[in-house]
Scaffold this motif. Structure first.
Motif, PDB file in Angstrom:
ATOM      1  N   ALA A 280      89.894  37.700  11.249  1.00 42.88           N
ATOM      2  CA  ALA A 280      89.223  38.738  10.453  1.00 42.88           C
ATOM      3  C   ALA A 280      87.776  38.321  10.196  1.00 42.88           C
ATOM      4  O   ALA A 280      87.224  38.567   9.126  1.00 42.88           O
ATOM      5  CB  ALA A 280      89.961  38.942   9.134  1.00 42.88           C
ATOM      6  N   GLY A 281      87.201  37.656  11.195  1.00 45.39           N
ATOM      7  CA  GLY A 281      85.856  37.106  10.984  1.00 45.39           C
ATOM      8  C   GLY A 281      84.779  37.830  11.765  1.00 45.39           C
ATOM      9  O   GLY A 281      83.667  37.324  11.920  1.00 45.39           O
ATOM     10  N   GLY A 282      85.079  39.026  12.268  1.00 45.84           N
ATOM     11  CA  GLY A 282      84.083  39.757  13.061  1.00 45.84           C
ATOM     12  C   GLY A 282      83.096  40.513  12.188  1.00 45.84           C
ATOM     13  O   GLY A 282      83.303  40.673  10.983  1.00 45.84           O
ATOM     14  N   SER A 283      82.044  41.013  12.840  1.00 44.61           N
ATOM     15  CA  SER A 283      81.031  41.751  12.071  1.00 44.61           C
ATOM     16  C   SER A 283      81.111  43.257  12.342  1.00 44.61           C
ATOM     17  O   SER A 283      80.439  44.046  11.701  1.00 44.61           O
ATOM     18  CB  SER A 283      79.640  41.238  12.430  1.00 44.61           C
TER      19      SER A 283
ATOM     20  N   VAL B 254      78.255  50.109  10.956  1.00 50.03           N
ATOM     21  CA  VAL B 254      78.007  50.179   9.501  1.00 50.03           C
ATOM     22  C   VAL B 254      77.795  48.750   8.994  1.00 50.03           C
ATOM     23  O   VAL B 254      78.261  47.802   9.620  1.00 50.03           O
ATOM     24  CB  VAL B 254      79.181  50.856   8.736  1.00 50.03           C
ATOM     25  N   PRO B 255      77.089  48.598   7.861  1.00 41.56           N
ATOM     26  CA  PRO B 255      76.789  47.227   7.418  1.00 41.56           C
ATOM     27  C   PRO B 255      78.031  46.416   7.036  1.00 41.56           C
ATOM     28  O   PRO B 255      78.075  45.208   7.253  1.00 41.56           O
ATOM     29  CB  PRO B 255      75.897  47.427   6.173  1.00 41.56           C
TER      30      PRO B 255
ATOM     31  N   ARG C 234      82.453  32.492   6.042  1.00 44.54           N
ATOM     32  CA  ARG C 234      82.174  31.891   4.749  1.00 44.54           C
ATOM     33  C   ARG C 234      81.590  32.924   3.781  1.00 44.54           C
ATOM     34  O   ARG C 234      81.973  32.997   2.622  1.00 44.54           O
ATOM     35  CB  ARG C 234      81.205  30.714   4.922  1.00 44.54           C
ATOM     36  N   GLU C 235      80.697  33.773   4.332  1.00 47.17           N
ATOM     37  CA  GLU C 235      80.051  34.734   3.407  1.00 47.17           C
ATOM     38  C   GLU C 235      81.012  35.802   2.882  1.00 47.17           C
ATOM     39  O   GLU C 235      80.743  36.425   1.861  1.00 47.17           O
ATOM     40  CB  GLU C 235      78.809  35.379   4.037  1.00 47.17           C
TER      41      GLU C 235
ATOM     42  N   THR D  87      83.312  33.365  17.443  1.00 49.48           N
ATOM     43  CA  THR D  87      83.968  34.334  18.335  1.00 49.48           C
ATOM     44  C   THR D  87      85.423  34.486  17.871  1.00 49.48           C
ATOM     45  O   THR D  87      85.926  33.646  17.109  1.00 49.48           O
ATOM     46  CB  THR D  87      83.992  33.855  19.800  1.00 49.48           C
ATOM     47  N   ARG D  88      86.065  35.537  18.368  1.00 50.45           N
ATOM     48  CA  ARG D  88      87.455  35.790  17.979  1.00 50.45           C
ATOM     49  C   ARG D  88      88.348  34.605  18.339  1.00 50.45           C
ATOM     50  O   ARG D  88      89.179  34.171  17.530  1.00 50.45           O
ATOM     51  CB  ARG D  88      87.926  37.069  18.670  1.00 50.45           C
ATOM     52  N   HIS D  89      88.179  34.074  19.561  1.00 45.86           N
ATOM     53  CA  HIS D  89      89.004  32.930  19.965  1.00 45.86           C
ATOM     54  C   HIS D  89      88.798  31.737  19.036  1.00 45.86           C
ATOM     55  O   HIS D  89      89.749  31.026  18.699  1.00 45.86           O
ATOM     56  CB  HIS D  89      88.663  32.511  21.401  1.00 45.86           C
TER      57      HIS D  89
END
Ligand SMILES: Nc1ccn([C@@H]2O[C@H](COP(=O)(O)OP(=O)(O)OP(=O)(O)O)[C@@H](O)[C@H]2O)c(=O)n1
Ligand SMILES: O=C(CO)[C@H](O)[C@H](O)COP(=O)(O)O
Length: 409
Positions: A55-58, A64-65, A101-102, A127-129
């Motif tokens: 769940a670390g993607g942007s 959208v932001p 982290r953010e 990256t996802r991996h």
């Protein structure tokens, strides 16, 4: 019949959704007790299963932001639906979520607000991996002070695929136990072609012979952990397929399992609207009407129930909750009903109702909880018809502005 849980000789218990429907008419305490027993039994015979959720993607493609996993759908973040879907599966012991982290504090806030259970957070990679690898490392540690222990089978599921059901999870876990790896697939919607460097058609793949690889996937933990440890930086940077890593580095040919159309990945903005419609449709099938007294339940509740049964698959009527808020609510919350309508018949004393609404509001489980007052006892039949129309419209429209509102029929 569905396959039983892996390593278990009993047939699978019906999923929570099914259990909820089946158990609707049983005595609350009996249902609770038998559910607890069934879950304890399942816990004993299923291999240790954990899940890793990248769940670390942007969410660049969403445009959208806010990263898409935190985008609200009906006032609740997308990831919360995915977590809820996994939490309902009692045999998944740990759920490891990889977040940047953010966004760590945001994620902690979501866990607290929606009372998610069995969740551990790890820091996502670029990256996802890499995010998945980070989750696997946390499970592999097996340290005495760690809350987590190494599972036999690990499920990998994208945080942005909220409609995963227990049956497909069970299928991939069972197949992974037998074959080492397994993943959900879907038929291709469009033909896949291979363009040449000059932008012309080079090759066109025969669509019927290919499939879209979706999630969830499951692996014997040792297989996938070994694959991630062995794989190259290039794989970690550009790879998109975990099943491929198991094949390339551990020579494991994954078993492919047919998935449902709802397993698609929320990627573009329009997917949020599609997800919202699916959620609306699902939660709009159940409604819980809380009457102030037993007499009202008999007089009004069951007549309203009859009127509403044509529109909803699950209508539950309960009474006395306004006087015994704690006990009854516990049962209602366990059933994870989203729609509450408190019906007061000609009663204008709303203190108890207000207390109930406050508890519902704080629980964050319910999305819709208006109060409908059937005000005119003289013309009860007409009021009831009007009340039923208001209730049905409320549930179907899901106008969030009506949450906690008082409506008079
Ligand atoms: N560094 C990353 C990138 C992605 N993911 C997660 O992997 C899943 C599937 O990836 P994708 O749909 O590509 O998500 P994003 O990378 O966020 O989307 P985009 O490619 O549009 O930026 C998502 O749950 C996403 O949060 C992750 O954990 N860590
Ligand atoms: O379906 C998947 C693997 O089979 C993944 O969800 C998908 O590959 C993720 O890729 P990307 O991050 O490029 O969208």
């Amino acid at each position: 019949m569905e396959p039983g849980p892996p390593g278990c000789s009993r047939p699978a218990e019906p999923g929570p959704r099914l259990r909820r429907l089946c158990g609707a008419d049983q005595e609350a305490s009996v249902a609770l007790l038998s559910r607890a027993r069934a879950e304890a039994e399942l816990q004993r015979c299923v291999p240790a299963v954990a899940a890793v959720l990248p769940a670390g993607g942007s969410g660049e493609r969403m445009g959208v932001p806010t990263p898409k996993q935190f985008c609200p759908i009906l006032d609740r973040p997308l990831i919360s639906y995915t977590l809820q879907a996994l939490e309902r599966v009692c045999w998944i012991k740990d759920i490891v979520v990889a977040v940047t982290r953010e966004n760590m504090e945001t994620m902690k806030g979501i866990i607290q607000r929606y009372q998610h259970q069995r969740i551990s957070l790890v820091e996502a990679g670029v990256t996802r991996h890499r995010s998945i690898f980070s989750g696997l490392k946390a499970l592999a540690q097996d340290q005495p002070d760690s809350q987590l222990s190494k599972p036999e089978v690990v499920i990998i599921h994208d945080a942005v695929r909220p409609f995963v059901e227990e049956d497909v999870l069970l299928k991939v876990v069972t197949a992974a136990k037998e074959h080492g790896a397994a993943g959900a697939i879907r038929p291709l919607v469009s033909t896949v072609i291979c363009p040449s460097a000059d932008g012309c058609l080079d090759q066109s793949l025969e669509r019927a012979r290919h499939r879209a690889s979706e999630m969830p996937q499951a692996f014997l933990f040792d297989v996938i952990y070994e694959a991630y440890q062995q794989c190259s930086d290039y794989d970690l940077e550009f790879g998109t397929e975990c099943l491929h890593l198991a094949l390339k580095y551990c020579h494991i040919k994954a078993k492919l399992v047919e998935g449902s159309p709802d397993l698609w990945k929320v990627t573009y903005k329009r997917d949020l609207y599609a997800a919202e419609s699916i959620i609306k449709e699902r939660i709009s099938q159940q409604i819980c009407m809380v009457m102030d007294t037993k007499e009202d339940e008999e007089l009004v509740g069951h007549r309203l129930e009859e009127m509403l049964k044509n529109e909803f698959s699950h209508v539950k009527v309960t009474s006395g909750a306004l006087g015994h808020t704690g006990r009854d609510l516990q049962q209602i919350i366990l059933e994870q009903c989203y729609n509450f309508v408190c019906v007061n018949v000609g009663a204008y004393e709303f203190e108890e109702t207000q207390k109930l609404l406050d508890v519902l509001k704080e629980s964050d489980l319910s999305i819709l909880y208006p109060v409908v007052v059937i005000s005119d006892e003289q013309k009860l039949q007409d009021s009831l018809r009007q009340g039923a129309t208001i209730i049905a419209t409320l549930i179907k429209e899901r106008n969030s502005g009506l949450v906690g509102q008082l409506l008079v029929a």
